[in-house]
Motif scaffolding. Structure first.
Motif, short mmCIF file in Angstrom:
data_model
loop_
_atom_site.label_atom_id
_atom_site.label_comp_id
_atom_site.label_asym_id
_atom_site.label_seq_id
_atom_site.Cartn_x
_atom_site.Cartn_y
_atom_site.Cartn_z
N ALA A 285 20.83 12.23 -15.38
CA ALA A 285 21.31 13.14 -16.41
C ALA A 285 21.61 12.30 -17.65
O ALA A 285 22.36 11.35 -17.60
N ALA A 286 20.99 12.64 -18.76
CA ALA A 286 21.21 11.89 -20.00
C ALA A 286 20.80 12.76 -21.16
O ALA A 286 20.15 13.79 -21.00
N ASP A 287 21.20 12.33 -22.37
CA ASP A 287 20.85 13.11 -23.55
C ASP A 287 19.34 13.11 -23.80
O ASP A 287 18.75 14.13 -24.13
N PHE A 288 18.70 11.94 -23.65
CA PHE A 288 17.27 11.83 -23.94
C PHE A 288 16.48 11.70 -22.64
O PHE A 288 16.68 10.76 -21.86
N VAL A 289 15.57 12.62 -22.41
CA VAL A 289 14.72 12.60 -21.22
C VAL A 289 13.28 12.90 -21.64
O VAL A 289 13.01 13.90 -22.30
N TRP A 290 12.38 12.02 -21.24
CA TRP A 290 10.95 12.23 -21.45
C TRP A 290 10.38 12.92 -20.21
O TRP A 290 10.70 12.52 -19.08
N VAL A 291 9.56 13.92 -20.41
CA VAL A 291 8.96 14.67 -19.30
C VAL A 291 7.45 14.56 -19.44
O VAL A 291 6.88 14.86 -20.50
#
Length: 292
Positions: A98-104
């Motif tokens: 869980a984090a503010d920036f996530v690449w999918v």
């Protein structure tokens, strides 16, 4: 009008995100080109559900492409989290999922097309900030097509030229694309057929490539089911940045909570349209269909 996301980041920061997304797409394309039209080098890998049944297929190339993208992202943003269709969560040792920036990532969306030499698959890259897509990229390396969207900006094609959906206010004049009728449940197929009875023409093919054609003004509506978050998150900034609309088939905003602790739906049903009126008219036939 500025969006919340746009107000939170300088143009320089957004440009840096786009630079890395483009660099990652370039790396993915280089791997894909090494294998495309070389069936002897491609190995099919079955994916199983919890009951041991085959639910999907990938290839050895999918994982190689994902590894190339992940490497580029972590070189530039080592504290960002990554969620890939093939590898799941890529987590720094001192962080949870869980984090503010996530690449999918979807390294090859349209694996069947890739395996069969049809250049209508693509690589999908999305960057989420607090679970909201702020960057999206669709890349088709064989045809050298790419679409990039940034929340709050106009979507661009591979030449850096802004793209725009076309006007089509009547469902009867719309061209609708879907990947395959096999991806719909029986109830979904009935609803889908109610839409196709009202439109100009349904066409089945192209998978993620459709979502580049729509913001470029070539097609009007896309309806799909059985999608994971990696299958659609990259589309949102692109379609919205070209003047289009994309929601689920109950007209709810598409959302995926970027955390492994979040129990997401098994799959998503989505509708994208270049014209808001066509989107609303098609939804009349698609809403309130129970998932099987």
């Amino acid at each position: 009008m500025n969006t919340i996301q746009e107000e939170q980041f300088s143009h320089e920061i957004l440009d840096e995100f786009v630079r890395v997304a483009n660099k990652a797409a370039d790396a993915a394309g280089r791997v894909i080109k090494e294998f495309f039209w070389k069936p002897a080098l491609i190995q099919t890998i079955n994916k199983y559900d919890e009951d041991g049944l085959i639910v999907e297929q990938a290839t050895n190339v999918d994982r190689l492409v994902e590894d190339a993208i992940v490497s580029i992202i972590l070189q530039n943003f080592p504290n960002h989290l990554i969620f890939g269709e093939e590898g799941g969560w890529y987590l720094p040792k001192d962080k949870d999922a869980a984090a503010d920036f996530v690449w999918v990532l979807d390294p090859i969306d349209g694996t069947t097309s890739f395996e069969n030499g049809v250049p209508l698959f693509g690589t999908l890259i999305a960057l989420l900030y607090k679970s909201k897509p702020i960057i999206g990229a669709i890349d088709q390396p064989i045809l050298r097509d790419r679409w990039v969207g940034v929340q709050g900006r106009a979507a661009m094609d591979h030449l850096g030229v802004p793209v725009r959906t076309r006007s089509c206010e009547q469902l009867s004049r719309a061209t609708l694309y879907a990947s395959s009728l096999l991806h719909f449940s029986d109830q979904e197929r009935e609803a889908f057929n109610r839409v196709t009875d009202k439109i100009k023409e349904p066409i089945f093919c192209a998978e993620c490539y459709n979502y580049g054609l729509l913001p470029s003004g070539f097609i009007d509506v896309i309806v799909q089911s059985y999608l994971g978050p990696y299958d659609f998150l990259a589309f949102i900034p692109i379609i919205e940045g070209a003047g289009g609309v994309v929601t689920d088939c109950d007209c709810e905003k598409l959302h995926w909570e970027a955390s492994s602790m979040y129990k997401a739906p098994k799959y998503y049903r989505i509708i994208a349209a270049g014209d808001a009126q066509v989107h609303q008219d098609a939804l009349i036939y698609l809403k309130n269909v129970k998932k099987e």
